[in-house]
Design a protein around this motif. Structure first.
Motif, PDB file in Angstrom:
ATOM      1  N   UNK A   1      41.746  88.494  26.130  1.00  8.36           N
ATOM      2  CA  UNK A   1      42.279  87.148  26.981  1.00  8.36           C
ATOM      3  C   UNK A   1      42.951  86.402  26.191  1.00  8.36           C
ATOM      4  N   UNK A   2      44.232  85.945  26.821  1.00 11.19           N
ATOM      5  CA  UNK A   2      45.095  85.211  26.209  1.00 11.19           C
ATOM      6  C   UNK A   2      44.961  83.573  26.490  1.00 11.19           C
ATOM      7  N   UNK A   3      45.118  82.697  25.415  1.00 10.27           N
ATOM      8  CA  UNK A   3      45.012  81.335  25.616  1.00 10.27           C
ATOM      9  C   UNK A   3      46.149  80.654  25.333  1.00 10.27           C
ATOM     10  N   UNK A   4      46.601  79.606  26.145  1.00 10.61           N
ATOM     11  CA  UNK A   4      48.020  78.700  25.732  1.00 10.61           C
ATOM     12  C   UNK A   4      47.290  77.362  25.554  1.00 10.61           C
ATOM     13  N   UNK A   5      47.555  76.757  24.461  1.00 11.29           N
ATOM     14  CA  UNK A   5      47.373  75.355  24.132  1.00 11.29           C
ATOM     15  C   UNK A   5      48.700  74.520  24.023  1.00 11.29           C
ATOM     16  N   UNK A   6      48.596  73.565  24.852  1.00 10.26           N
ATOM     17  CA  UNK A   6      49.797  72.587  24.778  1.00 10.26           C
ATOM     18  C   UNK A   6      49.382  71.382  23.678  1.00 10.26           C
ATOM     19  N   UNK A   7      50.225  71.076  23.029  1.00  8.03           N
ATOM     20  CA  UNK A   7      50.413  69.932  22.127  1.00  8.03           C
ATOM     21  C   UNK A   7      51.183  68.715  22.212  1.00  8.03           C
ATOM     22  N   UNK A   8      50.736  67.831  22.711  1.00  8.34           N
ATOM     23  CA  UNK A   8      51.332  66.655  23.134  1.00  8.34           C
ATOM     24  C   UNK A   8      51.081  65.362  22.284  1.00  8.34           C
ATOM     25  N   UNK A   9      51.968  64.435  22.023  1.00 10.03           N
ATOM     26  CA  UNK A   9      51.718  63.079  21.764  1.00 10.03           C
ATOM     27  C   UNK A   9      52.884  62.334  21.334  1.00 10.03           C
ATOM     28  N   UNK A  10      52.698  61.068  21.099  1.00  8.14           N
ATOM     29  CA  UNK A  10      53.888  60.336  20.543  1.00  8.14           C
ATOM     30  C   UNK A  10      54.468  60.404  19.410  1.00  8.14           C
ATOM     31  N   UNK A  11      55.466  59.934  19.081  1.00  7.15           N
ATOM     32  CA  UNK A  11      56.007  59.994  18.012  1.00  7.15           C
ATOM     33  C   UNK A  11      55.286  59.730  16.643  1.00  7.15           C
ATOM     34  N   UNK A  12      55.420  60.691  15.808  1.00  2.55           N
ATOM     35  CA  UNK A  12      54.684  60.345  14.350  1.00  2.55           C
ATOM     36  C   UNK A  12      53.152  60.350  14.568  1.00  2.55           C
TER      37      UNK A  12
END
Length: 75
Positions: free
Chosen positions: A1-12
């Motif tokens: 199974x393939x997983x995708x992870x989204x990495x988000x966040x503000x500056x710094x």
């Protein structure tokens, strides 16, 4: 199974650090910022759409003026 992870966040907030840690573990990374830069720099169709929507001043000599584009509040 393939997983995708989204990495988000503000500056710094550590997105780059976490991405580097994941890459060191051999996990493939797709950097959305890099993809967007490439599209703006190399895709004449996208540049034409930007000009048609926001004005010719945003694309000069085949380059999108990202600072000026950012002032519109889209980034």
């Amino acid at each position: 199974m393939t997983y995708f992870l989204g990495l988000t966040g503000g500056i710094a907030t550590g997105k780059t650090t976490v991405s580097q840690m994941l890459a060191q573990q051999g996990i493939p990374i797709i950097d959305g910022d890099q993809v967007a830069h490439q599209v703006l720099a190399n895709n004449q169709s996208v540049q034409a759409q930007i000009q048609a929507t926001f004005g010719k001043r945003l694309v000069q000599d085949g380059q999108v003026d990202r600072a000026d584009f950012g002032q519109i509040g889209l980034w």
